[in-house]
Design a protein around this motif. Structure first.
Motif, PDB file in Angstrom:
ATOM      1  N   ARG A  66       0.835  -1.197   0.000  1.00  0.00           N
ATOM      2  CA  ARG A  66       0.000   0.000   0.000  1.00  0.00           C
ATOM      3  C   ARG A  66       0.867   1.243   0.000  1.00  0.00           C
ATOM      4  NH1 ARG A  66      -4.015  -1.817   4.612  1.00  0.00           N
ATOM      5  NH2 ARG A  66      -5.314  -3.207   3.395  1.00  0.00           N
ATOM      6  N   ARG A  67       0.467   2.197  -0.805  1.00  0.00           N
ATOM      7  CA  ARG A  67       1.199   3.453  -0.878  1.00  0.00           C
ATOM      8  C   ARG A  67       0.738   4.360   0.253  1.00  0.00           C
ATOM      9  NH1 ARG A  67       0.464   6.872  -6.087  1.00  0.00           N
ATOM     10  NH2 ARG A  67      -0.047   8.655  -4.852  1.00  0.00           N
ATOM     11  N   GLU A  68       1.677   4.882   0.990  1.00  0.00           N
ATOM     12  CA  GLU A  68       1.330   5.789   2.073  1.00  0.00           C
ATOM     13  C   GLU A  68       1.007   7.161   1.499  1.00  0.00           C
ATOM     14  OE1 GLU A  68       4.039   5.960   5.328  1.00  0.00           O
ATOM     15  OE2 GLU A  68       4.417   3.796   5.224  1.00  0.00           O
ATOM     16  N   ARG A  69       0.009   7.779   2.060  1.00  0.00           N
ATOM     17  CA  ARG A  69      -0.349   9.123   1.621  1.00  0.00           C
ATOM     18  C   ARG A  69       0.646  10.109   2.211  1.00  0.00           C
ATOM     19  NH1 ARG A  69      -6.420   9.576   0.481  1.00  0.00           N
ATOM     20  NH2 ARG A  69      -6.934   7.412   0.113  1.00  0.00           N
ATOM     21  N   GLU A  70       0.991  11.099   1.416  1.00  0.00           N
ATOM     22  CA  GLU A  70       1.991  12.069   1.825  1.00  0.00           C
ATOM     23  C   GLU A  70       1.353  13.453   1.895  1.00  0.00           C
ATOM     24  OE1 GLU A  70       6.212  13.886   0.192  1.00  0.00           O
ATOM     25  OE2 GLU A  70       5.185  12.324  -0.926  1.00  0.00           O
TER      26      GLU A  70
ATOM     27  N   HIS B  93      -3.032  16.661  -9.991  1.00  0.00           N
ATOM     28  CA  HIS B  93      -2.417  15.339  -9.897  1.00  0.00           C
ATOM     29  C   HIS B  93      -1.318  15.270 -10.950  1.00  0.00           C
ATOM     30  CE1 HIS B  93      -1.893  11.064  -9.426  1.00  0.00           C
ATOM     31  NE2 HIS B  93      -1.946  10.971 -10.737  1.00  0.00           N
TER      32      HIS B  93
END
Length: 80
Positions: A44-48, A65
């Motif tokens: 899972r990609r962590e939100r930044e 985006h």
């Protein structure tokens, strides 16, 4: 979609219950399912958070985006 998560968790628990009962096949299935669950969690990609602030009355915010690995030669246009 919350129902799907609950169903998945119940199935996961049932597989481990059968595995603990001594069935070698179910133990293999449970280990494989656990490995898959771990891979999904790790991928899972962590939100930044790149900006956090309060807007004053009359200010506006534009969200764009940008694709990953964007070309540095062609930066995005500034919006006012």
């Amino acid at each position: 979609m919350a129902g799907l998560g609950r169903l998945r968790d119940r199935a996961f628990g049932a597989v481990w219950k059968r595995a603990r009962s001594g069935s070698g096949i179910w133990l293999g299935v449970a280990i494989a399912a656990s490995g898959l669950k771990l891979l999904v969690r790790l991928s899972r990609r962590e939100r930044e958070v790149v900006y956090r602030g309060e807007l004053a009355p009359g200010e506006r915010l534009t969200i764009e985006h940008l694709p990953r690995g964007g070309d540095e030669k062609d930066p995005p246009a500034d919006h006012v």
